[in-house]
Design an enzyme around this catalytic site. Structure first.
Site, PDB file in Angstrom:
ATOM      1  N   ASP A 101     -22.269   6.845  32.444  1.00  0.00           N
ATOM      2  CA  ASP A 101     -23.421   7.062  33.320  1.00  0.00           C
ATOM      3  C   ASP A 101     -24.315   5.848  33.137  1.00  0.00           C
ATOM      4  O   ASP A 101     -24.988   5.713  32.113  1.00  0.00           O
ATOM      5  CB  ASP A 101     -24.141   8.356  32.927  1.00  0.00           C
ATOM      6  CG  ASP A 101     -25.303   8.708  33.860  1.00  0.00           C
ATOM      7  OD1 ASP A 101     -25.719   7.838  34.647  1.00  0.00           O
ATOM      8  OD2 ASP A 101     -25.785   9.851  33.779  1.00  0.00           O
TER       9      ASP A 101
ATOM     10  N   HIS B 175     -31.438  14.460  41.755  1.00  0.00           N
ATOM     11  CA  HIS B 175     -32.876  14.220  41.618  1.00  0.00           C
ATOM     12  C   HIS B 175     -33.243  13.094  42.576  1.00  0.00           C
ATOM     13  O   HIS B 175     -32.386  12.316  43.001  1.00  0.00           O
ATOM     14  CB  HIS B 175     -33.238  13.854  40.168  1.00  0.00           C
ATOM     15  CG  HIS B 175     -32.353  12.779  39.578  1.00  0.00           C
ATOM     16  ND1 HIS B 175     -32.556  11.439  39.794  1.00  0.00           N
ATOM     17  CD2 HIS B 175     -31.230  12.857  38.811  1.00  0.00           C
ATOM     18  CE1 HIS B 175     -31.617  10.743  39.164  1.00  0.00           C
ATOM     19  NE2 HIS B 175     -30.781  11.574  38.575  1.00  0.00           N
TER      20      HIS B 175
ATOM     21  N   GLU C 250     -24.743  14.661  41.710  1.00  0.00           N
ATOM     22  CA  GLU C 250     -24.069  14.490  40.423  1.00  0.00           C
ATOM     23  C   GLU C 250     -23.635  15.796  39.773  1.00  0.00           C
ATOM     24  O   GLU C 250     -24.127  16.141  38.698  1.00  0.00           O
ATOM     25  CB  GLU C 250     -24.970  13.705  39.465  1.00  0.00           C
ATOM     26  CG  GLU C 250     -26.402  14.215  39.341  1.00  0.00           C
ATOM     27  CD  GLU C 250     -27.188  13.424  38.298  1.00  0.00           C
ATOM     28  OE1 GLU C 250     -26.684  13.289  37.181  1.00  0.00           O
ATOM     29  OE2 GLU C 250     -28.285  12.949  38.622  1.00  0.00           O
TER      30      GLU C 250
HETATM   31  N1  GLY Z   1     -28.794   8.880  34.283  1.00  0.00           N
HETATM   32  C1  GLY Z   1     -29.751   9.884  34.350  1.00  0.00           C
HETATM   33  C2  GLY Z   1     -29.370  10.944  35.270  1.00  0.00           C
HETATM   34  O1  GLY Z   1     -28.244  10.971  35.721  1.00  0.00           O
HETATM   35  O2  GLY Z   1     -30.174  11.745  35.659  1.00  0.00           O
HETATM   36 MN    MN Z   2     -28.907  11.008  37.795  1.00  0.00          MN
HETATM   37 MN    MN Z   3     -26.942   9.299  35.803  1.00  0.00          MN
END
Ligand code: GLY
Ligand code: MN
Ligand code: MN
Length: 448
Positions: free
Chosen positions: A259, A353, A383
């Site tokens: 990530d 988000h 995600e």
């Molecule tokens: N990398 C932080 C998130 O995916 O929210």
């Molecule tokens: Mn994220």
């Molecule tokens: Mn992320």
């Protein structure tokens, strides 16, 4: 590149929302890392959104005069200092900053204390980042009290203090074409970094070696920094959502969850890919991977104007829950598992988000208790994931598999644009890229 006029338009828009009053918006302080060494400097997102000015020790003041008078945009910043510039580099100084960044007036920062009470005189309200920093709250109160002391001279002090952030959050939520262009480029660089990670990884490497490949790719394309601490998590580490140690060995047969996204000109990208350390998904890994990928496709399909914020999450969740039931991870009907939240053992975060200057960007998700509708110009992540910890009631072939697939999208009038298409994500495309890597190693070194 955001044209300088855009920053002025943003300030005028804020002034029109304030109607009358004075906004005082400082940039972020420099932070000591140890003794006299500082953390790498990052400006405050609100301040930068209104100015484009990246130096520390600066404050923006906007005096909104209502309909009768034009707003005044005033910058306080570091003075020129030939001695410090030898050590720390160029600083604009007020005059050049005023001209370059299109402000009405600019002063050295050390004039702030003297000038602020005068700027607040006879103004009805102050707008600041209330409660963000105790020191700033106290300074604002101090300036208001100084104005109050002039009451017998007929001067009135601001009688209300507002948090300026909700006004700015709403503005930041809808991105302009120029902002989306930067985010698209950030997504392209980060996508390339994920490709590079897929090509670099080998059994026996350490997670940090893969992290180094990501950082190399970010910087070599001019991204200033990672947008957040990269997560490079092999095997069971992928089930730790905020794993950042990145120091374990990578084993053949494990998946690697990465990530990582760069920040480019202030804007974040945020990508997760999960791929096999040895280049081949096992059958259990493939089953769960295809499930998360299908959930992500359903969520992306639900990113369209007019749909509530929650629609992508709901879409992903139903696909995941059906898959968890089919795989023997959850029992009962989809509705029953959604209702009981049993799925949270395996999918415990939300599906996305807002994304922008902050990786978890500004903007409310609900309005008057309702998820807000998506609108063109909003940018968000999609995600979904699946994280399986060992347990007696969990089939052992799924133990310690952690998968997340994350892309960045911009809502358009017709649906959405994926801003991060460069990083492959189907099983076929990932295995193909990793096979190519093996072929090129055979060519280069004569072994495979
Ligand atoms: N990398 C932080 C998130 O995916 O929210
Ligand atoms: Mn994220
Ligand atoms: Mn992320």
């Amino acid at each position: 590149m955001i044209p300088i006029d855009c920053y002025r338009e943003r300030r005028l828009h804020l002034a029109s929302r304030m109607e009358r009053g004075v906004a005082v918006i400082p940039t972020a302080p420099e932070r000591v890392r140890n003794r006299d060494a500082h953390y790498s400097y990052r400006f405050d997102s609100y301040f930068y959104y209104l100015t484009g000015f990246r130096e520390p020790e600066a404050v923006l003041v906007i005096v909104a005069g209502g309909v009768a008078e034009p707003a005044r945009h005033i910058l306080f910043c570091r003075d020129k200092n030939p001695e410090r510039e030898i050590w720390d580099g160029f600083r604009y100084g007020p005059q050049a900053a005023q001209e370059t960044f299109g402000l009405d007036e600019a002063f050295p920062l050390d004039r702030l204390e003297a000038l602020l009470p005068g700027l607040l005189a006879d103004q009805p309200a102050v707008y600041c980042s209330l409660g963000y920093e105790a020191g700033w709250d106290a300074r604002v109160m101090g300036w208001i009290n100084q104005v109050r002391q002039q009451a017998r001279g007929g001067v009135t002090a601001p009688s209300s203090i507002h948090d300026v952030r909700p006004l700015l959050d709403e503005m930041r939520l809808i991105k302009s074409e120029e902002e989306i262009a930067i985010m698209r480029r950030a997504g392209e660089i980060s996508g390339g970094a994920h490709r590079r990670a897929m090509r670099a990884v080998r059994p026996g490497m350490s997670e940090y070696e893969v992290e180094a490949e990501l950082l190399h790719e970010f910087r070599r394309h001019g991204a200033q920094a990672p947008a957040y601490t990269s997560i490079v998590a092999g095997g069971a580490n992928a089930c730790v959502l905020h794993y950042v140690e990145n120091d374990a060995r990578l084993n053949a047969g494990d998946l690697l969850l990465v990530d990582a996204g760069c920040e480019l000109d202030g804007y974040a990208s945020d990508i997760t890919r999960t791929f096999p350390v040895n280049g081949h998904f096992s059958s259990a890994q493939k089953d769960l991977y295809q499930l998360v990928l299908a959930a992500q496709a359903a969520a992306i399909e639900a990113v369209r104007p007019g749909n509530p914020w929650d629609a992508p999450h709901e879409a992903a969740l139903r696909v995941l829950v059906q898959g968890f039931i089919d795989a023997g991870l959850c029992r009962g009907s989809v509705d029953a598992v959604v209702q009981s939240e049993d799925y949270k053992r395996f999918f415990m975060h939300r599906t996305g988000h807002w994304l922008g200057l902050d990786v978890h960007d500004a903007g409310d998700y609900k309005r008057e208790g309702q998820w807000r509708p998506l609108q063109p110009g909003m940018t968000l992540t999609v995600e979904p994931g699946c994280y399986v910890r060992p347990a007696d009631d969990v089939p052992p072939h799924f133990w310690n598999i952690g998968i997340r697939i994350e892309d960045d999208v911009a809502v358009t009038s017709a649906g959405c644009e994926i801003l991060t298409p460069a990083a492959p994500k189907t099983v076929g495309d990932i295995e193909e890229l990793m096979r190519e890597r093996d072929r090129s190693i055979t060519r280069e070194y004569g072994y495979g």
